[in-house]
Design an enzyme around this catalytic site. Structure first.
Site, PDB file in Angstrom:
ATOM      1  N   GLY A  46      43.010 127.966   6.262  1.00 32.95           N
ATOM      2  CA  GLY A  46      42.982 126.870   5.569  1.00 32.95           C
ATOM      3  C   GLY A  46      41.711 126.258   5.516  1.00 32.95           C
ATOM      4  O   GLY A  46      40.651 126.864   5.662  1.00 32.95           O
ATOM      5  N   GLU A  72      41.051 130.292  10.577  1.00 31.42           N
ATOM      6  CA  GLU A  72      40.432 131.085   9.543  1.00 31.42           C
ATOM      7  C   GLU A  72      39.959 130.035   8.505  1.00 31.42           C
ATOM      8  O   GLU A  72      40.969 129.749   7.570  1.00 31.42           O
ATOM      9  CB  GLU A  72      41.229 132.290   9.023  1.00 31.42           C
ATOM     10  CG  GLU A  72      41.643 133.162  10.179  1.00 31.42           C
ATOM     11  CD  GLU A  72      40.493 134.447  10.199  1.00 31.42           C
ATOM     12  OE1 GLU A  72      39.946 134.507   9.080  1.00 31.42           O
ATOM     13  OE2 GLU A  72      40.172 134.896  11.198  1.00 31.42           O
ATOM     14  N   CYS A  84      38.417 132.157   0.329  1.00 31.02           N
ATOM     15  CA  CYS A  84      37.641 132.190   1.168  1.00 31.02           C
ATOM     16  C   CYS A  84      36.232 132.839   1.399  1.00 31.02           C
ATOM     17  O   CYS A  84      35.167 132.176   1.987  1.00 31.02           O
ATOM     18  CB  CYS A  84      38.148 131.921   2.568  1.00 31.02           C
ATOM     19  SG  CYS A  84      38.862 133.654   2.939  1.00 31.02           S
TER      20      CYS A  84
END
Lengths: 493, 486
Positions: free
Chosen positions: A205, A227, A262
């Protein structure tokens, strides 16, 4: 006869509070302590069931992803379903190897002895997932947790509600409920879970929530994997194959959940001179991939949810970038769509250059010399990924040596995720810990050091009463020098 | 005492040094490692003197546990650093062709190492060796409870190591709190779980990764042994309890579990061994360290205040307030709810717990938090397997104590309440590094099906690619495989 209200209340879903979380972890702990999850048979049967679940449920998964994110079926397949199946297959194939103890070398100081490192499960672990790849980011860590022999609680993101409820249903149906549980919910449920004592917490997140997770973990000395994300830069030299570069960037930015990834390219750095050439090529490929009207293209995801749309709109409405939007910029709140947008030379203090974009806006920063790009990147927080497009060997070396990021890719973007022999994780603000392939197994294991000694060869030098002779012998033993030991035994040195 | 201004200046300087890239070179790192070797070599006698002053350690103990450990660790790092620094390459599946992959270790940046007082040299310099080998700049905060060693490090380190890259900051709790307010790229902490929680909570504010080397109640499972092995086993137990800083060691033995019928044999042999090793006069104990300070001395004495516990003493029990020495003390079956059986003892009191059958020791050990080390003396191979499979601890050592510490190839660290992260040997290097994944591709052989606009053909192609089904991919490309309509 029960009143209507009583009936309604009795069928209302129970609130998942601290007590419920407590009961849940107690149940999982007792499953774990009974030893059920430790056997190879259990682990591989769960992984096989998981694979079957994925095979059986492809259509439902695609539907959920479409419902949550308007994710095109192809993206759903290649970026989520195929990747998770691959991850599961790798774990099944290599599990026996991963579970084997690793021999360790011993030295003269402990002779005679043998040593090994034995992997063991940590216990009961918590996986908190994200909304942008709601299948992949939920199930991939769970694969690691199961492979390592743990009991697991998965908390999928409430911002991808269709996938969250599908996961609760499917995992409940296919996997061992006494060891693997899904808890749906938002802040309250997550807080209740974070109050429990876990043997590991795996969180995907953003940095803000990650701090909350780590602070909660600190209360129980629980190790964490975080992460996170960051502004993943793409440094584009002029010495490249433009057509391939441009396709890879457009695919990696807008063809990957429309920028909501991400490791998606966040912004580009290129020279002032080359920028117009690059921009033309990007525009050309945008049309090729998504047509003249990308807002209505079926091949591009929409924005995840309202709050996220509003945040992206705010980046676009920022005064500091007015006049700098050179492509796109259209938004439609009703359908949660934002067109692929390029912004040229946004000021450093603009919103779009200060926060992780996580959307279809692509700032292009221009520099005088391409090498300046490295310095530009290094004055910012370490990102999860950093990309470079060039044929110039020196530039490649300088980039790889000097840019600190979770992972680095030369002449492509995001592909390193698919290499299960590469650790996937961040550094600094982009996170800590890593997973994928064996790294997932390791992330959820304790590697126990084991030393076997015999009763022979007991060196009297170890024990009191201490004498200068013993000191000499000890020095030689610790030095590992056979010659030194002989000398010491004979009273020399 | 260090004030905040000095801390700020130091941290800024370290950051600038790191940014300059100086610490990246292998030559610089090796020069620092050699300097550490020179430091311990040239100051060996001083170190022996300080450790004797601080903790009453005999030079042999000081060499074995501190000076010698640092020397060995630095030697090992020097021998291996080139290998550790070189990228780890590997193959890639054909579907990525042409491409190459590697994992590159890079330094994290500016790191904080917080040492402990019981092994004040080892627990500062050993992590330092790891941090430097990995190319970081470092702040070292030695424990204020071993002030002589802390001063020594503060005064002497700058003349051996690069003062712009390694700094020693002395001080107590306040200074530690000040340091924890800064943003570090890594924090390495050795100490108690209580302070470990504070460190991790502070680290969380900046998403700083941490290694916590804590402790726990390290048990010894003592199976019945033939006489020939009993003597050696007991020597190892005695030395693992009292021979390592008088029990004040994270991997030191906390308590022993033995079968009821074997307890008296064990105790008798322990008494004999204690007399040989240490003598039996608390005012004149040999080869036995003292307790670090009055606080801890009183803490240990308070374990025996409960008469139910005091009544279990079968050997020892004398306390010398002037010299802060507690004689080796054995207790037989103290009440399981007493503090001595629930807190980490960290001193020379040894409870012996008896069970009917030695197999019960597994459940007993599992009823307590996971310890940093578990020791088992047994020749029963099945029992060894059971202990390994059914207990969890940082490490397990069979038929010896403490010695796993000098095995460079074994990771040293805890699990659960005994901590997380690990070091020693290459694990020290890794703990202070970021393993960066690097994938390099070329521009050739662009797989068109990767990109939109999407089609059924592309879906089939990618399905084949994911299954590494090269034949399938080829057939599709040649139009020899049909694309499904569904």
């Amino acid at each position: 006869m029960a009143s209507e209200e009583q009936v309604k209340n009795s069928t209302a879903p129970a609130v998942f509070n601290t007590d419920a979380a407590n009961c849940l972890t107690k149940e999982l702990r007792s499953t774990f302590l009974a030893g059920k999850t430790k056997s190879y048979e259990w682990r591989s049967s769960q992984l096989k069931s998981l694979l079957k679940m994925l095979d059986d449920s492809e259509k439902q998964i695609c539907d959920a992803l479409f419902s949550d994110l308007a994710k095109p079926e192809m993206e759903a397949y290649i970026h989520e379903i195929a990747m998770i199946k691959s991850s599961c297959k790798v774990a099944l194939k290599k599990l026996k190897d991963w579970m084997k103890p690793e021999k360790a070398k011993t030295n003269l100081g402990t002779f005679p002895s043998s040593a090994e490192i034995v992997p063991e499960p940590l216990g009961v672990v918590l996986v908190i997932s994200a909304w942008n790849y709601p299948l992949l980011l939920s199930v991939d860590p769970v694969i690691g947790a199961i492979a390592a022999g743990n009991a697991v609680v998965l908390k999928p993101s409430e911002l991808a509600p269709a996938m969250s409820s599908l996961l609760a249903k499917l995992l409940g149906k296919y996997l061992d409920n006494s060891a693997i549980k899904v808890v749906e919910g938002a802040v309250n449920e997550t807080s209740a879970l974070l109050e429990q004592k876990w043997d590991k917490i795996f969180y995907t997140g953003n940095g803000r929530v990650a701090r909350i997770v780590m602070a909660a973990a600190a209360k129980n000395l629980t190790p964490v994997v975080l992460e996170l994300g960051g502004k993943s830069p793409v440094l584009v030299d002029s010495n490249i194959d433009l057509a391939v570069t441009s396709r890879r960037i457009v695919g990696g930015k807008w063809g990957t959940n429309n920028g909501q990834a991400c490791v998606g390219p966040d912004y580009i750095i290129t020279t002032k001179q080359y920028a117009p050439v690059l921009i033309d090529s990007l525009k050309h490929n945008l049309v090729k991939f998504f047509g003249e009207d990308p807002m209505n293209s079926p091949d591009i995801s929409r924005i995840g949810h309202d709050r996220h749309f509003d945040r992206l709109k705010k980046l676009l409405d920022d005064d500091k970038i007015s006049g700098k939007i050179i492509h796109g910029g259209q938004t439609d709140k009703s359908s949660l769509k934002i067109a692929p947008t390029i912004v040229l030379d946004a000021p450093e203090d603009s919103l779009i250059m200060s926060e992780e974009i996580f959307g279809p806006l692509l700032p292009i920063v221009t520099v005088e010399k391409i090498e300046d790009g490295i310095e530009f990147i290094n004055t910012r927080p370490k990102p999860l990924a950093a990309y470079l497009f060039t044929n110039n060997k020196q530039l490649k070396e300088a980039f790889v040596s000097n840019v600190s990021a979770g992972g680095v890719v030369i002449n492509d973007v995001t592909l390193h995720l698919m290499v299960d022999t590469l650790p996937f994780g961040g550094v600094g603000e982009s996170g800590m810990g890593a997973y994928h392939g064996k790294f997932s197994f390791d992330a959820f294991s304790h590697k126990k050091a084991v030393l076997y000694r015999s009763f022979y060869g007991d060196a009297p030098a170890r024990y009191p009463p201490y004498t200068p002779g013993k000191l000499r012998l000890l020095k030689a033993l610790l030095d590992g020098s056979l010659f030194g030991i002989i000398r010491a035994l004979f009273g020399f040195s | 005492m260090t004030d905040d201004h000095e801390i700020r200046r130091s941290v800024e300087e370290l950051r600038l040094t790191f940014k300059s890239g100086k610490t990246r070179s292998g030559d610089w790192r090796k020069a620092q490692l050699r300097a550490i070797l020179r430091l311990v070599h040239e100051n060996e006698d001083t170190l022996f003197r300080l450790l004797e002053l601080e903790l009453g350690k005999h030079p042999v103990e000081s060499y074995r546990d501190e000076v010698g450990v640092i020397k060995k660790s630095a030697d090992h790092a020097l021998a291996c650093i080139d290998q550790w620094m070189s990228p780890k390459k590997g193959r890639l599946p054909l579907v990525f062709f042409p491409a190459s992959r590697k994992v590159l270790s890079e330094p994290l940046g500016v790191v904080l190492i917080i040492g402990s007082w019981n092994f004040p040299i080892t627990l500062t310099l050993d992590p330092l060796i790891g941090a430097i080998s990995a190319g970081n700049t470092v702040v070292l905060k030695p424990s204020e409870l071993s002030p002589n060693c802390a001063s020594f490090l503060a005064n002497v380190l700058p003349s051996y190591l690069d003062p712009k890259a390694v700094k020693v900051i002395e001080g107590g709790r306040e200074v530690a709190h000040q340091l924890l307010e800064y943003k570090w790229d890594k924090i390495f902490f050795t100490g108690s779980p209580k302070v470990g929680k504070i460190v991790m909570a502070a680290a969380a504010k900046n998403l700083t990764p941490v290694t916590l080397e804590l402790g726990g109640k390290c048990p010894v499972i003592f199976d019945s042994l033939p006489n020939s092995d009993l003597k050696v086993a007991v020597k190892r137990v005695a030395s693992g309890k009292w021979g390592a800083c008088a029990g004040q060691a994270c991997i030191g033995i906390d308590y022993v579990i033995v079968e009821h019928k074997f307890a008296s044999t064990l105790i008798e042999q322990l008494k004999k061994t204690i007399k040989i090793f240490y003598g039996d006069d608390v005012k004149n104990l040999k080869n036995h360290s003292k307790i670090i300070n009055k606080n801890h001395f009183d803490r240990l004495r308070s374990f025996l205040e409960d008469p139910a516990v005091a009544n279990c003493i079968v050997y020892g029990g004398s306390f010398d307030d002037t010299s802060l020495i507690i004689e080796p003390t054995i207790l037989l079956d103290p009440p399981l709810d007493a503090a001595i059986m629930n807190e980490e003892i960290f001193g020379p009191l040894l409870p012996i717990i008896t069970v009917d059958n030695i197999e019960e020791s597994v459940e007993f050990v599992n009823s307590k938090p996971k310890p940093l080390a578990l020791y088992a003396f047994t020749k029963n191979e099945n029992f060894k397997k059971r202990i390994l499979a059914e207990t969890s601890s940082g490490s397990v050592t069979f038929n010896d104590t403490m010695i796993q510490f000098v095995c460079d190839d074994l990771p040293f660290g805890g699990v659960g309440q005994s901590g997380f992260g690990r070091y020693h040997g290459k694990y020290s290097f890794n703990t202070f590094s970021h393993e960066k994944a690097v994938l390099e591709r070329s521009f050739y052989f662009e797989l068109e099906p990767r990109h939109p606009p999407w089609s059924r053909f592309k879906l089939e192609f990618l399905r084949a690619a994911y299954n590494y089904n090269y034949v399938g991919m080829l057939l599709l490309c040649l139009g020899l495989k049909r694309v499904s309509k569904s």
